[in-house]
Design a protein around this motif. Structure first.
Motif, short mmCIF file in Angstrom:
data_model
loop_
_atom_site.label_atom_id
_atom_site.label_comp_id
_atom_site.label_asym_id
_atom_site.label_seq_id
_atom_site.Cartn_x
_atom_site.Cartn_y
_atom_site.Cartn_z
N MET A 75 10.80 -4.84 7.72
CA MET A 75 9.55 -4.06 7.86
C MET A 75 8.91 -3.81 6.51
N ARG A 76 9.72 -3.54 5.50
CA ARG A 76 9.18 -3.38 4.15
C ARG A 76 8.43 -4.64 3.74
N ASP A 77 9.03 -5.77 4.00
CA ASP A 77 8.41 -7.04 3.63
C ASP A 77 7.15 -7.31 4.44
N ALA A 78 7.16 -6.94 5.72
CA ALA A 78 5.97 -7.14 6.57
C ALA A 78 4.78 -6.35 6.04
N PHE A 79 5.05 -5.22 5.39
CA PHE A 79 3.99 -4.38 4.82
C PHE A 79 3.73 -4.71 3.35
N HIS A 80 4.38 -5.73 2.83
CA HIS A 80 4.19 -6.19 1.45
C HIS A 80 4.65 -5.17 0.42
N GLY A 81 5.78 -4.54 0.71
CA GLY A 81 6.40 -3.61 -0.23
C GLY A 81 5.58 -2.36 -0.48
N GLN A 82 5.93 -1.66 -1.53
CA GLN A 82 5.27 -0.39 -1.84
C GLN A 82 3.78 -0.56 -2.12
N GLY A 84 1.72 -2.76 -0.81
CA GLY A 84 1.04 -2.92 0.48
C GLY A 84 0.98 -1.61 1.25
N ILE A 85 2.05 -0.84 1.18
CA ILE A 85 2.08 0.47 1.86
C ILE A 85 1.01 1.38 1.27
N HIS A 86 0.87 1.36 -0.06
CA HIS A 86 -0.20 2.13 -0.70
C HIS A 86 -1.57 1.70 -0.15
N ARG A 87 -1.79 0.42 -0.04
CA ARG A 87 -3.08 -0.07 0.45
C ARG A 87 -3.32 0.35 1.90
N VAL A 88 -2.29 0.31 2.73
CA VAL A 88 -2.43 0.73 4.12
C VAL A 88 -2.78 2.21 4.19
N VAL A 89 -2.05 3.04 3.45
CA VAL A 89 -2.32 4.49 3.45
C VAL A 89 -3.73 4.76 2.96
N ASN A 90 -4.11 4.18 1.83
CA ASN A 90 -5.45 4.42 1.29
C ASN A 90 -6.53 3.92 2.24
N GLY A 91 -6.33 2.76 2.86
CA GLY A 91 -7.30 2.25 3.81
C GLY A 91 -7.46 3.15 5.02
N MET A 92 -6.34 3.66 5.53
CA MET A 92 -6.40 4.56 6.68
C MET A 92 -7.11 5.87 6.33
N VAL A 93 -6.73 6.46 5.21
CA VAL A 93 -7.35 7.74 4.79
C VAL A 93 -8.83 7.53 4.48
N ASP A 94 -9.16 6.45 3.78
CA ASP A 94 -10.57 6.17 3.47
C ASP A 94 -11.39 6.07 4.76
N ARG A 95 -10.87 5.40 5.75
CA ARG A 95 -11.58 5.28 7.03
C ARG A 95 -11.70 6.63 7.73
N ALA A 96 -10.60 7.38 7.75
CA ALA A 96 -10.58 8.65 8.47
C ALA A 96 -11.58 9.66 7.91
N LEU A 118 1.72 10.83 2.72
CA LEU A 118 1.68 9.75 3.72
C LEU A 118 2.35 8.49 3.17
N PHE A 119 2.08 8.18 1.90
CA PHE A 119 2.74 7.02 1.30
C PHE A 119 4.25 7.22 1.32
N GLU A 120 4.72 8.38 0.89
CA GLU A 120 6.16 8.64 0.88
C GLU A 120 6.75 8.52 2.29
N GLN A 121 6.04 9.06 3.26
CA GLN A 121 6.52 9.02 4.64
C GLN A 121 6.62 7.58 5.13
N GLU A 165 -4.35 -5.37 5.59
CA GLU A 165 -3.20 -5.73 4.76
C GLU A 165 -2.48 -6.97 5.31
N ARG A 166 -2.97 -7.46 6.42
CA ARG A 166 -2.38 -8.63 7.08
C ARG A 166 -0.95 -8.38 7.53
N VAL A 167 -0.71 -7.15 8.01
CA VAL A 167 0.57 -6.83 8.63
C VAL A 167 0.52 -7.43 10.03
N GLY A 168 1.51 -8.19 10.41
CA GLY A 168 1.54 -8.84 11.71
C GLY A 168 1.51 -7.83 12.85
#
Length: 189
Positions: A75-82, A84-96, A118-121, A165-168
């Protein structure tokens, strides 16, 4: 403090359209900070290192993340590591924060702290090598009055960020399924 967990209701997560999400806009300060500034009220002093507003003390624990981490590194790899996780969190918060269906929920929140916790979680749950230092889900969402519709909108924003982030799709659903049980702690109306 808002946590992503209120974004997770697996019951409505099949394939939600991601093209209905508003454009992302960056904000350098919360609306609450802007209102306080306009009203002449001094903002509480931010931490000089983190930029976060002060909070009442509590005991941090990974148990507060609301879910046990995934085993292995898939799962870490699917999200492209830390990163990628930062980008997902920032993208979600920016949208919200610009999504008119949910933006008012974020008006008075410390977005610096929100992004960090959120990133830590996510990082902890995705087994990417982080500890979660935020509050437990019930405490952090207790006074927000969140409804299932709020949760559904946040899930849409999270799905769009994961797609960017191109998470499958399978990894997205596994992550959402891990987060879904937290719904009972965050939806209060």
């Amino acid at each position: 403090m808002i946590s992503l967990i209120f974004a997770l209701t697996l019951a409505s997560i099949q394939e939600m359209p991601v093209d209905a999400v508003p454009d992302i806009a960056s904000e350098s300060q919360t609306e609450a900070e802007a209102e306080a500034e306009a009203a002449g009220k001094p903002e509480p002093q931010r931490d000089p290192v983190t930029g976060e507003l002060p909070v009442d003390p509590y005991q941090p624990s990974n148990a507060h993340a609301g879910a046990a981490p995934f085993a292995g590194t898939g799962m870490r790899d699917a999200f492209h590591g830390q990163e990628g996780i930062h980008r997902v969190v920032n993208g979600m918060v920016d949208r919200a924060i610009v999504d008119p269906r949910i933006s008012e929920v974020f008006v008075s929140h410390d977005l610096v702290r929100l992004r960090r916790t959120l990133f830590e979680q996510f990082c902890h749950i995705l087994n990417a090598g982080c500890d979660y230092t935020g509050r437990d889900m019930a405490t952090s969402h207790r006074d927000l009055g969140l409804q299932i519709d709020d949760l559904n909108v946040l899930v849409e924003n999270l799905q769009a960020a994961m797609a960017d982030e191109r998470v499958g799709f399978a990894a997205q659903n596994r992550f959402l399924a891990k987060l879904a049980p937290m719904k009972r702690d965050v939806v209060t109306r």
